[in-house]
Scaffold this motif. Structure first.
Motif, PDB file in Angstrom:
ATOM      1  N   LEU A 287      46.260  39.514  38.924  1.00  0.00           N
ATOM      2  CA  LEU A 287      45.272  40.330  39.628  1.00  0.00           C
ATOM      3  C   LEU A 287      44.233  39.446  40.313  1.00  0.00           C
ATOM      4  O   LEU A 287      43.859  39.689  41.475  1.00  0.00           O
ATOM      5  CB  LEU A 287      44.592  41.273  38.642  1.00  0.00           C
ATOM      6  CG  LEU A 287      43.434  42.114  39.198  1.00  0.00           C
ATOM      7  CD1 LEU A 287      43.927  43.072  40.265  1.00  0.00           C
ATOM      8  CD2 LEU A 287      42.737  42.875  38.069  1.00  0.00           C
ATOM      9  N   THR A 288      43.788  38.414  39.618  1.00  0.00           N
ATOM     10  CA  THR A 288      42.765  37.519  40.165  1.00  0.00           C
ATOM     11  C   THR A 288      43.268  36.782  41.389  1.00  0.00           C
ATOM     12  O   THR A 288      42.586  36.727  42.425  1.00  0.00           O
ATOM     13  CB  THR A 288      42.316  36.514  39.086  1.00  0.00           C
ATOM     14  OG1 THR A 288      41.720  37.226  37.999  1.00  0.00           O
ATOM     15  CG2 THR A 288      41.307  35.533  39.648  1.00  0.00           C
ATOM     16  N   THR A 290      45.675  37.590  43.378  1.00  0.00           N
ATOM     17  CA  THR A 290      45.971  38.516  44.471  1.00  0.00           C
ATOM     18  C   THR A 290      44.700  38.922  45.208  1.00  0.00           C
ATOM     19  O   THR A 290      44.638  38.870  46.453  1.00  0.00           O
ATOM     20  CB  THR A 290      46.682  39.764  43.925  1.00  0.00           C
ATOM     21  OG1 THR A 290      47.871  39.375  43.240  1.00  0.00           O
ATOM     22  CG2 THR A 290      47.039  40.715  45.053  1.00  0.00           C
TER      23      THR A 290
END
Length: 493
Positions: A287-288, A290
């Protein structure tokens, strides 16, 4: 005296040297007339970091224990081993280059010399101490020592932008430490011990859930320092408002301290529970990276692009820990994380050194846009090549081989546990990262005929910082097995 643990000064030297340097800077500045002796302060600061780096050669691969209340490493509050050696090497080399960049801003009144040196050395000492901390009290004190001085460094610009950046970082640091302190309290309550790695106590019944919540809160506190999503929102504004040398310090030394905190609380503190924390850590990492890459693609400011690049790279630094499923896999995953950190720091410092050089000659100063680099290859071909090489190292493209090797190292633990959904996310982010850095690199080779060709000047310390950072990138790309040999298979102790 009975009951007083012996202190091994050699084991503490990587953290003690910059701390002593900070004290000497403060004393000499107080003794000399204001504005005098700046060169003496500079020499003291550089010498303290060189002594600390030299002490790592003395420590080498040996394991030294201090602040011990027993005969085993599990009873010691500080351990100087392979893990602390690797993290301290990253911290000290990065701090030295950032210090040289700061000294290059010799004529800027908004960077008071003594205060800047004092804060930088203190934060460096805290980051080094954090790498060796093995009890909750040392962990908390070292974490804050690595964090609070940076707030002062960010605010050294002494204008509205610097004040805003400093306030944002202050609020972030307060929230971060609040989560960290609460998490450490829960860990102590659930184990009944101040030592990292102590087993969950059964005196209060089944408190494994309480222990897990404590781990999560400590990781959340450290996530602010690493700029992990969703704890990253302070990053772009703080980088844009800080002096460039301080932004470089945040991107490297601060990130090394953040990784040290995460590794200590998970890999050292709870390796037996790695099957529970590995998957959430992997999801947070993907997530980070992306979010960081997608937002970086939209940036037109060089410093803000680097800030979002830091967010994306933090995901890569954290990713290998997703492969620590099972206690036997934890050392390899930690080694991969530290290995990627090493490669990331080399590329980032090279880019920041060029940005610091360009900012003094571009409209908007530190807030200059990417198009300020148009035609750089015609005006300053050597500087342009250094910037392109640094960007390629971050992207993982040849000839920046170290970036490619680092990404492979980061993926190996994840592939080893068959977490293919994380591998797919990471591979997609490789493509996004290439687009981010090539977008900047293209600017360097465009618009050359219409750009003013006045040469850029910089103090010799800035040139040395750029040369050392670039040489590090080149050396690691020519001999990438150096990173693997230095870090792979290091024991978590």
């Amino acid at each position: 005296m009975s009951g007083v643990p012996a202190v091994d000064a050699v084991a503490l030297l990587p953290a003690l040297a910059p701390a002593v340097g900070a004290v000497l800077v403060l004393a000499v500045d107080a003794a000399l007339p204001r504005g005098r002796g700046r060169r003496v302060l500079d020499v003291l600061a550089v010498a303290s970091l060189l002594v600390a780096i030299g002490s790592l050669a003395v420590l080498g691969d040996s394991t030294r224990l201090t602040f011990c209340h027993g005969s085993t490493a599990a009873s010691c509050g500080y351990v100087a081993g392979r893990l602390s050696f690797s993290l301290q090497m990253v911290v000290l080399l990065s701090a030295l280059i950032c210090l040289l960049l700061a000294l290059a801003d010799d004529d800027r009144p908004e960077l008071p010399r003594a205060e800047m040196l004092l804060l930088l050395l203190t934060a460096t000492a805290g980051a080094c101490a954090l790498a060796g901390a093995r009890d909750l009290a040392t962990f908390a004190v070292a974490f804050e020592t690595a964090s609070l001085p940076i707030i002062g460094l960010v605010a050294l610009r002494r204008d509205s932008v610097g004040a805003e950046a400093g306030v944002k970082l202050l609020l972030t640091a307060v929230l971060s430490f609040g989560l960290l302190a609460l998490g450490l309290a829960l860990l102590y309550a659930s184990t009944g011990s101040l030592m990292l790695g102590a087993g969950v106590s059964d005196r209060l019944g089944d408190v494994r859930l309480l222990h897990g919540l404590g781990l999560a809160l400590v990781v959340a506190g450290a996530a602010f320092k690493l700029s992990l999503v969703p704890f990253h929102l302070w990053t772009p504004d703080t980088y844009a408002g800080a002096p460039l040398s301080v932004a470089a310090f945040l991107s490297t030394v601060s990130k090394a301290a953040g990784l040290a905190a995460v590794v200590l609380v998970l890999a050292v503190g709870a390796p037996e529970r790695s099957g529970l924390w590995a998957a959430p850590v992997g999801a947070l990492a993907v997530l980070t990276m992306t979010v960081g890459n997608l937002v970086a693609l939209r940036q037109s400011s060089a410093v803000r692009l680097l800030a979002w690049s830091t967010v994306a790279q933090a995901g890569w630094v954290l990713l290998p820990l997703a492969g620590a499923v099972g206690q036997s896999r934890v050392p390899g995953a930690v080694s991969a994380s530290v290995g990627y950190l090493f490669a990331y720091v080399a590329g980032t410092l090279t880019v920041f050194a060029v940005v610091a050089r360009t900012a003094n000659h571009a409209d908007g100063g530190a807030g200059h846009r990417l198009d300020a680099y148009a035609g750089l290859w015609r005006r300053e071909p050597a500087v342009a090549l250094a910037l392109v090489f640094g960007l390629l190292c971050l992207a993982g493209l040849p000839p920046g081989i170290v970036g490619l090797v680092a990404k492979v190292i980061a993926l190996v633990p994840v592939v080893g546990v068959g977490a293919w959904w994380l591998v797919a996310g990471a591979v997609a982010n490789v493509v996004l990262g290439v687009a981010v850095y090539l977008r900047w690199a293209v600017q360097i080779f465009s618009g050359g005929e219409s750009v003013e060709r006045s040469p850029m000047t910089q103090r010799w310390t800035g040139r040395v910082a750029l040369s050392v950072a670039t040489a590090g990138c080149i050396a690691l790309s020519v001999l990438p097995e150096g990173v693997v040999g230095l870090l792979a298979g290091s024991a978590v102790r």
